[in-house]
Design a protein around this motif. Structure first.
Motif, PDB file in Angstrom:
ATOM      1  N   LYS A 101     -13.498  18.707  31.787  1.00 46.07           N
ATOM      2  CA  LYS A 101     -13.987  17.969  30.633  1.00 46.07           C
ATOM      3  C   LYS A 101     -15.398  17.790  30.657  1.00 46.07           C
ATOM      4  CE  LYS A 101     -13.302  13.870  28.233  1.00 46.07           C
ATOM      5  NZ  LYS A 101     -12.597  12.260  27.925  1.00 46.07           N
ATOM      6  N   LEU A 102     -15.958  17.488  31.739  1.00 50.60           N
ATOM      7  CA  LEU A 102     -17.514  17.058  31.989  1.00 50.60           C
ATOM      8  C   LEU A 102     -18.099  18.565  31.702  1.00 50.60           C
ATOM      9  CD1 LEU A 102     -16.866  14.306  32.986  1.00 50.60           C
ATOM     10  CD2 LEU A 102     -18.660  15.023  34.980  1.00 50.60           C
ATOM     11  N   ALA A 103     -17.576  19.721  32.335  1.00 50.29           N
ATOM     12  CA  ALA A 103     -18.182  20.933  32.275  1.00 50.29           C
ATOM     13  C   ALA A 103     -18.424  21.284  30.817  1.00 50.29           C
ATOM     14  CB  ALA A 103     -17.379  21.838  32.995  1.00 50.29           C
ATOM     15  N   SER A 104     -17.306  20.908  29.886  1.00 51.94           N
ATOM     16  CA  SER A 104     -17.264  21.457  28.476  1.00 51.94           C
ATOM     17  C   SER A 104     -18.199  20.764  27.801  1.00 51.94           C
ATOM     18  CB  SER A 104     -15.977  21.403  28.161  1.00 51.94           C
ATOM     19  OG  SER A 104     -15.798  20.176  27.812  1.00 51.94           O
ATOM     20  N   GLY A 105     -18.793  19.638  28.502  1.00 50.58           N
ATOM     21  CA  GLY A 105     -19.821  18.775  27.643  1.00 50.58           C
ATOM     22  C   GLY A 105     -19.127  17.713  26.891  1.00 50.58           C
ATOM     23  N   LYS A 106     -17.855  17.512  27.024  1.00 49.01           N
ATOM     24  CA  LYS A 106     -17.160  16.165  26.271  1.00 49.01           C
ATOM     25  C   LYS A 106     -17.003  14.955  27.258  1.00 49.01           C
ATOM     26  CE  LYS A 106     -14.354  19.123  23.318  1.00 49.01           C
ATOM     27  NZ  LYS A 106     -13.641  20.165  23.527  1.00 49.01           N
ATOM     28  N   GLY A 107     -17.807  14.901  28.282  1.00 47.77           N
ATOM     29  CA  GLY A 107     -17.647  13.763  29.249  1.00 47.77           C
ATOM     30  C   GLY A 107     -18.212  12.665  28.757  1.00 47.77           C
ATOM     31  N   ALA A 108     -17.595  11.573  29.149  1.00 46.24           N
ATOM     32  CA  ALA A 108     -18.310  10.125  28.948  1.00 46.24           C
ATOM     33  C   ALA A 108     -18.412   9.303  30.001  1.00 46.24           C
ATOM     34  CB  ALA A 108     -17.489   9.513  27.687  1.00 46.24           C
ATOM     35  N   LYS A 109     -19.108   8.129  30.060  1.00 47.98           N
ATOM     36  CA  LYS A 109     -19.348   7.272  31.203  1.00 47.98           C
ATOM     37  C   LYS A 109     -18.027   7.046  31.642  1.00 47.98           C
ATOM     38  CE  LYS A 109     -23.541   5.155  30.181  1.00 47.98           C
ATOM     39  NZ  LYS A 109     -24.133   3.785  29.248  1.00 47.98           N
ATOM     40  N   MET A 110     -16.900   6.453  30.880  1.00 44.60           N
ATOM     41  CA  MET A 110     -15.835   6.271  31.497  1.00 44.60           C
ATOM     42  C   MET A 110     -15.104   7.232  32.444  1.00 44.60           C
ATOM     43  SD  MET A 110     -12.855   4.659  28.926  1.00 44.60           S
ATOM     44  CE  MET A 110     -11.203   4.410  29.508  1.00 44.60           C
ATOM     45  N   ASP A 111     -15.377   8.479  31.980  1.00 45.85           N
ATOM     46  CA  ASP A 111     -14.691   9.490  32.726  1.00 45.85           C
ATOM     47  C   ASP A 111     -15.190   9.316  34.323  1.00 45.85           C
ATOM     48  OD1 ASP A 111     -13.050  10.646  30.868  1.00 45.85           O
ATOM     49  OD2 ASP A 111     -15.413  11.591  30.002  1.00 45.85           O
ATOM     50  N   LEU A 112     -16.222   9.075  34.416  1.00 46.75           N
ATOM     51  CA  LEU A 112     -16.812   8.926  35.793  1.00 46.75           C
ATOM     52  C   LEU A 112     -16.252   7.699  36.532  1.00 46.75           C
ATOM     53  CD1 LEU A 112     -20.934   9.535  35.528  1.00 46.75           C
ATOM     54  CD2 LEU A 112     -18.976  11.119  35.891  1.00 46.75           C
ATOM     55  N   ALA A 113     -15.961   6.756  35.992  1.00 49.03           N
ATOM     56  CA  ALA A 113     -15.253   5.551  36.336  1.00 49.03           C
ATOM     57  C   ALA A 113     -13.872   6.113  36.744  1.00 49.03           C
ATOM     58  CB  ALA A 113     -15.363   4.404  35.357  1.00 49.03           C
ATOM     59  N   ASP A 114     -13.299   6.812  35.752  1.00 52.47           N
ATOM     60  CA  ASP A 114     -11.892   7.161  36.185  1.00 52.47           C
ATOM     61  C   ASP A 114     -11.835   8.110  37.528  1.00 52.47           C
ATOM     62  OD1 ASP A 114     -10.918   5.883  34.023  1.00 52.47           O
ATOM     63  OD2 ASP A 114     -10.522   7.654  32.750  1.00 52.47           O
ATOM     64  N   GLU A 166     -13.998   8.059  40.051  1.00 52.99           N
ATOM     65  CA  GLU A 166     -14.110   7.356  40.977  1.00 52.99           C
ATOM     66  C   GLU A 166     -12.786   6.594  41.313  1.00 52.99           C
ATOM     67  OE1 GLU A 166     -19.054   6.460  41.000  1.00 52.99           O
ATOM     68  OE2 GLU A 166     -17.428   5.073  39.700  1.00 52.99           O
ATOM     69  N   TRP A 167     -12.094   6.071  40.494  1.00 53.06           N
ATOM     70  CA  TRP A 167     -10.621   5.310  40.627  1.00 53.06           C
ATOM     71  C   TRP A 167      -9.875   6.562  41.028  1.00 53.06           C
ATOM     72  CZ3 TRP A 167      -6.137   6.627  38.779  1.00 53.06           C
ATOM     73  CH2 TRP A 167      -4.990   5.614  38.603  1.00 53.06           C
ATOM     74  N   LEU A 168      -9.875   7.616  40.555  1.00 50.98           N
ATOM     75  CA  LEU A 168      -8.797   8.671  41.334  1.00 50.98           C
ATOM     76  C   LEU A 168      -9.055   9.199  42.643  1.00 50.98           C
ATOM     77  CD1 LEU A 168      -8.478  11.459  38.543  1.00 50.98           C
ATOM     78  CD2 LEU A 168      -6.669  10.387  39.712  1.00 50.98           C
ATOM     79  N   ASP A 169     -10.478   9.040  42.885  1.00 48.77           N
ATOM     80  CA  ASP A 169     -10.876   9.372  44.311  1.00 48.77           C
ATOM     81  C   ASP A 169     -10.280   8.478  45.182  1.00 48.77           C
ATOM     82  OD1 ASP A 169     -12.719  11.205  43.524  1.00 48.77           O
ATOM     83  OD2 ASP A 169     -14.437  10.195  43.726  1.00 48.77           O
ATOM     84  N   ARG A 170     -10.370   7.222  44.835  1.00 50.13           N
ATOM     85  CA  ARG A 170      -9.625   6.077  45.686  1.00 50.13           C
ATOM     86  C   ARG A 170      -8.245   6.212  45.847  1.00 50.13           C
ATOM     87  NH1 ARG A 170     -13.439   2.861  43.097  1.00 50.13           N
ATOM     88  NH2 ARG A 170     -11.793   2.111  41.665  1.00 50.13           N
ATOM     89  N   LEU A 171      -7.522   6.737  44.630  1.00 46.35           N
ATOM     90  CA  LEU A 171      -6.136   6.864  44.667  1.00 46.35           C
ATOM     91  C   LEU A 171      -5.764   7.803  45.811  1.00 46.35           C
ATOM     92  CD1 LEU A 171      -3.279   6.309  43.071  1.00 46.35           C
ATOM     93  CD2 LEU A 171      -3.876   8.503  42.017  1.00 46.35           C
ATOM     94  N   LEU A 172      -6.380   9.037  45.492  1.00 46.37           N
ATOM     95  CA  LEU A 172      -6.106  10.381  46.525  1.00 46.37           C
ATOM     96  C   LEU A 172      -6.285   9.838  47.802  1.00 46.37           C
ATOM     97  CD1 LEU A 172      -7.660  13.214  44.256  1.00 46.37           C
ATOM     98  CD2 LEU A 172      -5.303  13.321  45.225  1.00 46.37           C
ATOM     99  N   LYS A 173      -7.431   9.344  48.046  1.00 45.66           N
ATOM    100  CA  LYS A 173      -7.769   9.012  49.659  1.00 45.66           C
ATOM    101  C   LYS A 173      -6.742   8.200  50.164  1.00 45.66           C
ATOM    102  CE  LYS A 173     -11.798  10.119  51.596  1.00 45.66           C
ATOM    103  NZ  LYS A 173     -11.405  11.373  51.409  1.00 45.66           N
ATOM    104  N   ASN A 174      -6.349   7.137  49.649  1.00 44.30           N
ATOM    105  CA  ASN A 174      -5.423   6.017  50.082  1.00 44.30           C
ATOM    106  C   ASN A 174      -3.957   6.284  49.900  1.00 44.30           C
ATOM    107  OD1 ASN A 174      -7.686   4.570  50.677  1.00 44.30           O
ATOM    108  ND2 ASN A 174      -7.598   3.811  48.660  1.00 44.30           N
ATOM    109  N   ALA A 175      -3.349   7.255  48.959  1.00 47.30           N
ATOM    110  CA  ALA A 175      -2.176   7.125  48.694  1.00 47.30           C
ATOM    111  C   ALA A 175      -1.315   8.489  49.000  1.00 47.30           C
ATOM    112  CB  ALA A 175      -1.564   6.866  47.343  1.00 47.30           C
ATOM    113  N   SER A 176      -2.092   9.715  49.390  1.00 51.15           N
ATOM    114  CA  SER A 176      -1.716  11.074  49.542  1.00 51.15           C
ATOM    115  C   SER A 176      -0.893  11.166  50.810  1.00 51.15           C
ATOM    116  CB  SER A 176      -2.950  12.050  49.743  1.00 51.15           C
ATOM    117  OG  SER A 176      -3.399  12.068  48.379  1.00 51.15           O
ATOM    118  N   HIS A 177       0.007  11.953  50.954  1.00 52.55           N
ATOM    119  CA  HIS A 177       0.997  12.029  51.927  1.00 52.55           C
ATOM    120  C   HIS A 177       0.055  12.669  53.170  1.00 52.55           C
ATOM    121  CE1 HIS A 177       4.512  12.945  54.532  1.00 52.55           C
ATOM    122  NE2 HIS A 177       4.142  13.988  54.638  1.00 52.55           N
ATOM    123  N   CYS A 178      -0.618  13.894  53.013  1.00 55.68           N
ATOM    124  CA  CYS A 178      -1.356  14.374  54.119  1.00 55.68           C
ATOM    125  C   CYS A 178      -2.938  14.665  53.842  1.00 55.68           C
ATOM    126  CB  CYS A 178      -0.582  16.072  54.225  1.00 55.68           C
ATOM    127  SG  CYS A 178      -1.172  17.194  53.157  1.00 55.68           S
ATOM    128  N   GLY A 179      -3.541  15.321  54.642  1.00 56.10           N
ATOM    129  CA  GLY A 179      -5.081  15.584  54.622  1.00 56.10           C
ATOM    130  C   GLY A 179      -5.494  16.110  53.619  1.00 56.10           C
TER     131      GLY A 179
END
Ligand code: SF4
Length: 588
Positions: free
Chosen positions: A499-512, A514-527
């Motif tokens: 979405k960002l690459a297509s020029g449709k990104g917004a500030k809220m996407d960056l916040a999302d 960052e939230w996804l980053d935390r989710l993946l880091k903390n809740a994934s089953h493996c490395g």
């Protein structure tokens, strides 16, 4: 025939499927049913395995299956334009089979040829140094139906490109010499020497090898196993490929040294599917060693020292580089990582105590046997002893394999490989660390910048956002799908980056993000899942403008035309709240 060759062993299912596909081109439903019957396995299990590995196909894929390596380095070398050219010449779209069943063209993850790309796989065999002229010749060969064996040999040339030699790559090796030295010390003495060396695993995690070996030796059970993890799938790394090609005797001897320490009698070498061109060479090395008494019963005449090695071929699944996923794959299953504990040293291959070591780790044990643990530990840093092989590729004059003592600075490496104007170095592949130019003083070591070996250089022409986007696509493709945070999280992350690459990104996407980053880091089953956000986290932190310049001014912007999607509902209900129009929100 494949079933009989593998003694009707259910654990050989993956090998049976690979060989069946080699024989008939793909895996039709009838073949899966027959294999299930002969191996006495549920058909769903056979189909599940066939569907898991990206190099196995249950539908026809054409006489020539052509896969373009989609590593960021291959892209920088023009792989996308070359793929489009080949598709035009063959009259086929990416991901589809040509109308006459002649060929199919698609992309695959990194093929481990970053030093001599762009690279492709044709029916599983690597073709390197692709350019327009080579694409034209390949198109002609495909049109003529020329069998792969009759294609020009230079297409398949894979160079070692060893640029800097240290203790491992610079020394001659006499097969059997390390084994003799270790056997003179006795099993316990040899393990003690390993402990003194401080050798840590070179596959990325850096676990102390002697501790792993000791735990396997002490685990209950007499039928121990040594596994060599040669599933080098991290984008940008290829040093294990070079070791297997040029130092196979050291690798195999390292496995035998592990058997001497642990008492294992069985060895398994798991070779990534992309390196199947090395199979013949590795089998020949095993045969010579058997004839010399370095494998088999009573190794070097020692009563009770019996050990031999089989080679298993992977079939295109990055997650199988994770040691428990690799064990599942060796057992003929889908490469789904196991829950730990228990650890492989007590419950590994078929539930038996198992040591899993990386190719480079095993090769390094021969140095310890020959020089002693203290001499090995004299190189490198106190926490990271010995040398490290780096696979260097990207914007530099001399791509290839370099051996350095641990502790070398990134700027030193950049100077040696002829990098002009380097801006970013991705150390450790897609799951590694993004290093910006102000950090080039940092050192390659477990205590500073750890790496399994990939070292990708990007100069001022490159966009760190596009690098991260390529890695996010890689993880979304390679997620095994077992756990929801990773299966959904990597797909969502990919969607946000696109979405960002297509020029449709917004500030809220960056916040999302960052939230996804935390989710993946903390809740994934493996490395895989927990390291999938690394490139995005690092580039967002260090190259935020590369993201911000892609944002539109609104806080939120959908990836699609929201007003058009709501138009029918508004008309039918007669309701049209002005505040619900994003583009009019400023006026409200
Ligand atoms: Fe599979 Fe990803 Fe979960 Fe690992 S984190 S088990 S790769 S879905």
């Amino acid at each position: 025939q494949a079933v009989e060759r593998h003694r009707r062993e259910p654990s050989q299912l993956l090998q049976v499927l690979v060989e069946t596909q080699d024989a008939i081109g793909y895996l039709p439903a009838a073949a899966l049913t027959r294999i299930a019957g002969l191996l006495e396995l549920p058909r769903s299990r056979v189909e599940g395995v066939a569907g898991f590995y990206s190099f196995l196909h249950t539908e026809p894929v054409g006489r020539f299956r052509i896969l373009f390596s989609d590593n960021i380095i291959d892209r920088m070398l023009g792989s996308r334009a070359l793929m489009e050219r080949l598709c035009r010449r063959l009259g086929v779209s990416p991901g589809q089979v040509s109308p006459g069943g002649e060929a199919s063209v698609d992309i695959t993850s990194c093929t481990g040829m970053g030093d001599q790309g762009p690279a492709i796989l044709v029916n599983g065999v690597a073709v390197t140094r692709l350019d327009e002229a080579r694409v034209e010749r390949i198109a002609a060969l495909v049109h003529a139906g020329t069998p792969l064996a009759a294609w020009p040999a230079e297409f398949f040339r894979v160079d070692d490109n060893i640029r800097r030699r240290g203790a491992l790559l610079g020394a001659d090796f006499v097969p059997g010499s390390a084994l003799q030295a270790a056997m003179k010390r006795g099993r316990n003495g040899w393990l003690e020497e390993m402990r003194v060396s401080g050798l840590r695993g070179r596959g990325g995690a850096g676990f102390t090898t002697a501790v792993k070996w000791g735990a396997c030796r002490d685990a209950p059970g007499a039928d121990k196993v040594v596994v060599c993890n040669a599933d080098e799938g991290e984008p940008g790394t290829f040093k294990d490929r070079v070791l297997l090609a040029s130092q196979a005797d050291r690798v195999i001897e390292g496995m035998t040294l592990a058997a001497w320490a642990t008492g294992a009698r069985q060895g398994l070498l798991y070779l990534r599917g992309e390196y199947r061109y090395l199979l013949k060479h590795l089998r020949a090395v095993l045969a010579v060693r058997r004839a010399a008494g370095l494998l088999g019963a009573r190794i070097l005449g020692e009563s009770g020292f019996d050990f031999d090695i089989d080679i298993h071929l992977g079939a295109g699944a990055y997650v199988c580089g994770e040691e428990t996923a690799l064990l599942e794959s060796l057992e003929g299953k889908r490469g789904t990582p196991r829950i730990r504990p228990p650890f492989p040293v007590t419950h590994g291959y078929l539930g038996r105590p198992t040591v899993v070591n990386n190719v480079e780790t095993l090769a390094k044990t021969t140095l310890i046997a020959l020089q002693g643990g203290a001499a090995f530990a004299a190189t490198g840093t106190p926490q990271s002893t010995g040398t490290k092989l780096l696979s260097i590729s990207g914007d530099c004059a001399y791509s290839g394999v370099y051996e350095y003592p641990f502790g070398v600075t990134i700027e030193h490496v950049l100077e040696d490989c002829g990098a002009h104007d380097p801006q970013v170095v991705q150390v450790g592949g897609a799951s590694g660390v993004t290093i910006a130019s102000h950090e080039f003083h940092r050192r390659i070591a477990f205590e500073d910048v750890p790496t399994a070996g990939a070292f990708m250089v990007f100069d001022g022409r490159r966009d760190p956002f596009e690098m991260a986007r390529n890695f996010v696509h890689f993880f979304a493709h390679e997620s095994c799908g077992f756990c929801t945070p990773c299966r959904v999280g990597t797909a969502l992350l990919k969607g946000y980056m696109d979405k960002l690459a297509s020029g449709k990104g917004a500030k809220m996407d960056l916040a999302d993000i960052e939230w996804l980053d935390r989710l993946l880091k903390n809740a994934s089953h493996c490395g895989l899942g927990s390291s999938a956000p690394n490139p995005v986290i690092d580039t967002l932190l260090k190259f935020r403008p590369a993201y911000e310049r892609r944002l539109v001014s609104l806080d939120f912007k959908p990836a699609f035309d929201l007003d058009a999607a709501l138009e029918t509902a508004r008309r039918m209900t007669g309701r049209d709240d002005p505040a619900a129009h994003l583009d009019r929100r400023e006026e409200v």
